[in-house]
Design a protein around this motif. Structure first.
Motif, mmCIF file in Angstrom:
data_model
loop_
_atom_site.group_PDB
_atom_site.id
_atom_site.type_symbol
_atom_site.label_atom_id
_atom_site.label_comp_id
_atom_site.label_asym_id
_atom_site.label_seq_id
_atom_site.Cartn_x
_atom_site.Cartn_y
_atom_site.Cartn_z
ATOM 1 N N TYR A 142 -1.480 4.722 -10.158
ATOM 2 C CA TYR A 142 -1.099 4.161 -8.854
ATOM 3 C C TYR A 142 0.213 4.780 -8.359
ATOM 4 O O TYR A 142 0.364 5.057 -7.165
ATOM 5 C CB TYR A 142 -0.957 2.648 -8.974
ATOM 6 C CG TYR A 142 -0.636 1.946 -7.681
ATOM 7 C CD1 TYR A 142 -1.622 1.714 -6.724
ATOM 8 C CD2 TYR A 142 0.657 1.499 -7.409
ATOM 9 C CE1 TYR A 142 -1.334 1.055 -5.539
ATOM 10 C CE2 TYR A 142 0.956 0.842 -6.228
ATOM 11 C CZ TYR A 142 -0.042 0.626 -5.301
ATOM 12 O OH TYR A 142 0.257 -0.029 -4.120
ATOM 13 N N VAL B 230 -8.929 4.360 -4.744
ATOM 14 C CA VAL B 230 -9.704 3.120 -4.687
ATOM 15 C C VAL B 230 -10.320 2.787 -6.046
ATOM 16 O O VAL B 230 -10.336 1.624 -6.455
ATOM 17 C CB VAL B 230 -10.807 3.215 -3.606
ATOM 18 C CG1 VAL B 230 -11.662 1.971 -3.585
ATOM 19 C CG2 VAL B 230 -10.190 3.451 -2.248
ATOM 20 N N LEU C 12 -7.611 1.324 -8.255
ATOM 21 C CA LEU C 12 -7.274 -0.047 -7.846
ATOM 22 C C LEU C 12 -8.349 -1.035 -8.311
ATOM 23 O O LEU C 12 -8.034 -2.133 -8.774
ATOM 24 C CB LEU C 12 -7.095 -0.122 -6.333
ATOM 25 C CG LEU C 12 -5.799 0.478 -5.796
ATOM 26 C CD1 LEU C 12 -5.899 0.704 -4.283
ATOM 27 C CD2 LEU C 12 -4.611 -0.416 -6.120
ATOM 28 N N THR C 13 -9.607 -0.627 -8.185
ATOM 29 C CA THR C 13 -10.717 -1.484 -8.614
ATOM 30 C C THR C 13 -10.666 -1.713 -10.125
ATOM 31 O O THR C 13 -10.792 -2.847 -10.600
ATOM 32 C CB THR C 13 -12.064 -0.860 -8.206
ATOM 33 O OG1 THR C 13 -12.084 -0.670 -6.785
ATOM 34 C CG2 THR C 13 -13.236 -1.738 -8.606
ATOM 35 N N ALA D 41 -7.712 -2.247 -2.589
ATOM 36 C CA ALA D 41 -8.806 -1.271 -2.658
ATOM 37 C C ALA D 41 -9.724 -1.411 -1.457
ATOM 38 O O ALA D 41 -10.152 -0.413 -0.865
ATOM 39 C CB ALA D 41 -9.590 -1.456 -3.957
ATOM 40 N N ALA E 216 -15.759 -3.306 -6.123
ATOM 41 C CA ALA E 216 -14.500 -4.017 -5.865
ATOM 42 C C ALA E 216 -14.785 -5.375 -5.222
ATOM 43 O O ALA E 216 -14.153 -6.385 -5.564
ATOM 44 C CB ALA E 216 -13.589 -3.187 -4.966
#
Length: 202
Positions: A25, A32, A35-36, A69, A79
């Motif tokens: 990150y 994405v 983040l998921t 995300a 997600a």
């Protein structure tokens, strides 16, 4: 290998995955997939916390990562589905059923949205089906927790207390298990996908 050792190794695995997600990150906050996965790992780690309030904190951070995300890719079905799992967890961690119902309702919406994005996905169908039974699970979960605490509180021997705590933990795993196991599978598959080399040029 005993259960305590397996649990310890799982915690280490998810802690390692969390640190990797944080590092990724820092390099690319718009990833994405990362983040998921991060949201899924935080959801996994929530079950190992010593207090309900700590578990809730982990789930809320997971929700924020998953929402981040979806701001980047609103149609990312895994997600969306994991966000449904997070809301289910929040509902189960909420003692009063009336207070938990909005979380269950939101979870059902997320599961439906995930299924809309990926029709025919059996995991999403099962989650949607289970979300309809979730209030019953909530009631049973908290009834069992209360009865076990009463029994444990009435005993003066430490062995009985340890035994009750273990049973309490087993019940928690049974109820949250379908949520957490599925999130773990999605997180693992996501991490595996992110490390697949690109196909050779034609």
């Amino acid at each position: 290998m005993d259960l305590g050792q397996q649990e310890f190794e799982r915690i280490l695995l998810f802690e390692h995955a969390r640190k990797n997600a944080e590092a990724t990150y820092a390099k690319n906050p718009l990833d994405v997939e990362n983040l998921t996965n991060w949201g899924g790992v935080l959801l996994e780690l929530s079950q190992f916390q010593s207090t309900r309030s700590d578990s809730i904190k982990f789930v809320k951070v997971a929700v924020s990562k998953l929402e981040e995300a979806l701001e980047i890719n609103p149609r990312k079905h895994d997600a969306i589905w994991t966000l449904g799992n997070a809301h289910t967890s929040l509902a189960l961690y909420t003692e009063d059923l009336e207070d938990a119902k909005p979380y269950f309702a939101r979870a059902t919406q997320w599961y439906q949205q995930a299924l809309d994005e990926d029709p025919g996905n059996q995991l999403y169908m099962n989650s949607l089906e289970l979300s309809r039974k979730a209030p019953e699970l909530h009631t049973e979960f908290h009834r069992q927790m209360s009865s076990q605490q009463v029994v444990a509180g009435g005993s003066s021997t430490s062995n009985t207390k340890v035994s009750k705590k273990m049973k309490n933990s087993d019940l928690k795993y049974d109820i949250l298990g379908w949520v957490i196991l599925a999130v773990g599978i999605v997180a693992w598959v996501g991490m595996a996908k992110s490390h697949i080399p690109p196909p050779p040029p034609r």
